[in-house]
Write a protein that holds these residues in place. Structure first.
Motif, PDB file in Angstrom:
ATOM      1  N   ASN A 168       0.805  -1.230   0.000  1.00 54.78           N
ATOM      2  CA  ASN A 168       0.000   0.000   0.000  1.00 54.78           C
ATOM      3  C   ASN A 168       0.839   1.281   0.000  1.00 54.78           C
ATOM      4  O   ASN A 168       0.659   2.164   0.835  1.00 54.78           O
ATOM      5  CB  ASN A 168      -0.947   0.009   1.204  1.00 54.78           C
ATOM      6  N   SER A 169       1.754   1.353  -0.955  1.00 58.71           N
ATOM      7  CA  SER A 169       2.508   2.585  -1.164  1.00 58.71           C
ATOM      8  C   SER A 169       2.545   2.827  -2.675  1.00 58.71           C
ATOM      9  O   SER A 169       1.769   2.225  -3.430  1.00 58.71           O
ATOM     10  CB  SER A 169       3.905   2.466  -0.553  1.00 58.71           C
ATOM     11  N   HIS A 170       3.429   3.688  -3.112  1.00 54.82           N
ATOM     12  CA  HIS A 170       3.515   4.061  -4.537  1.00 54.82           C
ATOM     13  C   HIS A 170       4.989   4.027  -4.933  1.00 54.82           C
ATOM     14  O   HIS A 170       5.754   4.899  -4.564  1.00 54.82           O
ATOM     15  CB  HIS A 170       2.928   5.464  -4.726  1.00 54.82           C
ATOM     16  N   ASP A 229       2.122  -0.778  -6.438  1.00 51.56           N
ATOM     17  CA  ASP A 229       1.774  -0.415  -5.058  1.00 51.56           C
ATOM     18  C   ASP A 229       2.363  -1.327  -3.990  1.00 51.56           C
ATOM     19  O   ASP A 229       2.151  -1.102  -2.790  1.00 51.56           O
ATOM     20  CB  ASP A 229       0.251  -0.349  -4.888  1.00 51.56           C
ATOM     21  N   ASN A 288       6.975   6.910  -3.257  1.00 50.00           N
ATOM     22  CA  ASN A 288       7.960   6.514  -2.238  1.00 50.00           C
ATOM     23  C   ASN A 288       9.361   6.810  -2.767  1.00 50.00           C
ATOM     24  O   ASN A 288       9.760   6.299  -3.818  1.00 50.00           O
ATOM     25  CB  ASN A 288       7.797   5.025  -1.934  1.00 50.00           C
TER      26      ASN A 288
END
Length: 207
Positions: A17-19, A29, A190
């Protein structure tokens, strides 16, 4: 959940759950940080034992991994193959100008030999294709390519042109920068893991 993913989750090597931005500019993600695995020799050894179990009856003579992380995998896989009765040796390719090549005389250890190529993560398949080419150019007979984790269903034996399998499959959607839903949602990139920092610098330079 399979053993490889269990190990990686236990160590915190999978970030959800990040980029993130990958080496080829793709966005996604979920990030698999293999560098979290390698300091843990017990877990690294176990994963490499799983590689060896798959290829113990394949007459492997040389195990090849790409620098840097692939060196660790190659060494440990060879160690376990040897414990299972093999006399395989371990070598690695190096990267220069986006190509993989053999130096240190390792190409002479490849010619005419039965080769297993090992890799940690497969995302686009671009990097492993360069290792395959380096082995073929050196005259190696590729028995198989095996990844710790395959993250892309489009990477397979047909697309690579050699026998391919993985210890685990963990498919993560990949997006181009122009089609990335994370970008459209305004999710911050990120800059700690992956190539997000470089990507943002390149975008800034285009302005």
């Amino acid at each position: 959940m399979d053993e490889v993913i269990e190990i990686l989750n236990k160590l915190g090597a999978i970030i959800y759950n990040s980029h993130f931005v990958g080496t080829k500019g793709v966005h996604f993600d979920t990030y698999m940080n293999k560098d979290v695995l390698y300091p843990h020799t017990k877990e690294t050894s176990r994963i490499c034992e799983l590689f060896a179990e798959r290829y113990k009856d394949k007459n492997i003579e040389v195990v090849v991994g790409p620098a840097l992380g692939g060196i660790i995998l190659s060494q440990w896989v060879t160690y376990h193959l040897n414990k299972m009765g093999s006399s395989a040796i371990s070598v690695f390719t190096e990267k220069d100008k986006d190509e993989q090549f053999f130096s240190r005389g390792y190409d002479k250890l490849i010619d005419g030999k039965q080769i297993l190529i090992v890799e940690d993560n497969i995302s686009t398949g671009g990097s492993i294709k360069k290792v395959i080419k380096a082995v073929q150019d050196a005259g190696g007979n590729i028995i198989g390519v095996c990844a710790m984790v395959n993250r892309n269903p489009d990477v397979n034996s047909n697309t690579l042109g050699v026998s391919f399998e993985s210890l685990s499959e963990f498919f993560v959607p990949l997006y181009s920068a122009t089609d990335c839903p994370l970008c459209k949602q305004g999710v911050s990139i990120n800059t700690t893991l992956g190539h997000g920092k470089k990507f943002l610098e390149e975008q800034e330079n285009k302005k």
